[in-house]
Scaffold this motif. Sequence first.
Motif, PDB file in Angstrom:
ATOM      1  N   GLU A 153       0.870  -1.356   0.160  1.00 56.02           N
ATOM      2  CA  GLU A 153      -0.230   0.390  -0.129  1.00 56.02           C
ATOM      3  C   GLU A 153       0.955   1.778  -0.121  1.00 56.02           C
ATOM      4  N   GLU A 154       1.939   1.026   0.472  1.00 52.95           N
ATOM      5  CA  GLU A 154       2.628   2.451   0.693  1.00 52.95           C
ATOM      6  C   GLU A 154       3.299   2.686  -0.810  1.00 52.95           C
ATOM      7  N   ILE A 155       3.983   1.770  -1.082  1.00 53.48           N
ATOM      8  CA  ILE A 155       4.341   1.822  -2.286  1.00 53.48           C
ATOM      9  C   ILE A 155       3.572   2.357  -3.270  1.00 53.48           C
ATOM     10  N   LEU A 156       2.989   1.337  -3.131  1.00 57.10           N
ATOM     11  CA  LEU A 156       2.037   2.055  -5.103  1.00 57.10           C
ATOM     12  C   LEU A 156       1.482   3.531  -4.356  1.00 57.10           C
ATOM     13  N   SER A 157       0.430   4.108  -3.589  1.00 57.05           N
ATOM     14  CA  SER A 157       0.481   4.710  -2.656  1.00 57.05           C
ATOM     15  C   SER A 157       0.959   5.832  -3.479  1.00 57.05           C
ATOM     16  N   LYS A 158       2.156   6.103  -3.590  1.00 55.16           N
ATOM     17  CA  LYS A 158       3.155   7.260  -2.807  1.00 55.16           C
ATOM     18  C   LYS A 158       4.151   7.267  -4.535  1.00 55.16           C
ATOM     19  N   ARG A 159       4.282   6.211  -5.071  1.00 49.76           N
ATOM     20  CA  ARG A 159       3.988   5.964  -6.265  1.00 49.76           C
ATOM     21  C   ARG A 159       3.555   6.330  -7.601  1.00 49.76           C
ATOM     22  N   TYR A 160       2.541   5.937  -6.940  1.00 44.75           N
ATOM     23  CA  TYR A 160       1.747   5.899  -8.763  1.00 44.75           C
ATOM     24  C   TYR A 160       0.511   6.137  -8.129  1.00 44.75           C
ATOM     25  N   VAL A 161      -0.600   7.173  -9.201  1.00 45.64           N
ATOM     26  CA  VAL A 161      -1.860   6.520  -9.936  1.00 45.64           C
ATOM     27  C   VAL A 161      -2.528   5.376 -10.534  1.00 45.64           C
ATOM     28  N   LEU A 162      -3.353   5.242  -9.067  1.00 51.06           N
ATOM     29  CA  LEU A 162      -3.921   4.098  -9.406  1.00 51.06           C
ATOM     30  C   LEU A 162      -5.670   3.949 -10.149  1.00 51.06           C
ATOM     31  N   ALA A 163      -5.215   2.643 -11.291  1.00 49.33           N
ATOM     32  CA  ALA A 163      -6.960   2.063 -12.018  1.00 49.33           C
ATOM     33  C   ALA A 163      -7.033   1.226 -12.214  1.00 49.33           C
ATOM     34  N   LYS A 164      -8.373   0.695 -12.421  1.00 51.17           N
ATOM     35  CA  LYS A 164      -8.915  -0.105 -11.879  1.00 51.17           C
ATOM     36  C   LYS A 164      -9.398  -0.801 -13.305  1.00 51.17           C
TER      37      LYS A 164
END
Length: 128
Positions: free
Chosen positions: A80-91
Motif C-alpha cells: 500500500e505504501e509503495i503503490l500510493s506514494k509512487r503511482y496513480v492507481l486505476a482499475k
Amino acid sequence: MHQRDQRFARGSLFAGLGFFVVAMAFDYWPTGSRLSWLSLDAAKAEARLTKKPILIDIYADWCQPCKNMERFVFPDDSVEEILSKRYVLAKVNLDDPMWGDSTRIEFRLQAIPTYIILSPGGRETKCH
C-alpha cells in the motif's frame, strides 16, 4: 435409522451448512485495503496533475488470481505504501461492457490479471 443416528446426521448437516456459510462470507469479505483506485480516465487526469505514472490493474470479477491480489497483496502495508506514494492507481474490469473490450484491444491483453504502467502523459512504458 435410529434416533441417535438421525440426531448425528442432522447435527452434521447443520455443521456443514454453517461451515459453508462462514467460508462464503470470508471469500466475499471486504478487504482492508486503503488504496484509492480510479477509473482509467480519472487516473490519466490525476497523473497529468501529479506527474506520477499510472498503474493499471486489469481484472475480472470471476478471476480467482485477481481476487487473491485484492485480498492478500494490495492490503499489505508495504505494498500500500509503495503503490500510493509512487503511482496513480486505476482499475479496469474486463467484463465492463463500456471499457473491457477497448482495453483488451488497446493493450493486446492475453490473460488476467494484467498490470500496466503508463507514463504521466498516458503512454505505455516497457519493462525489461
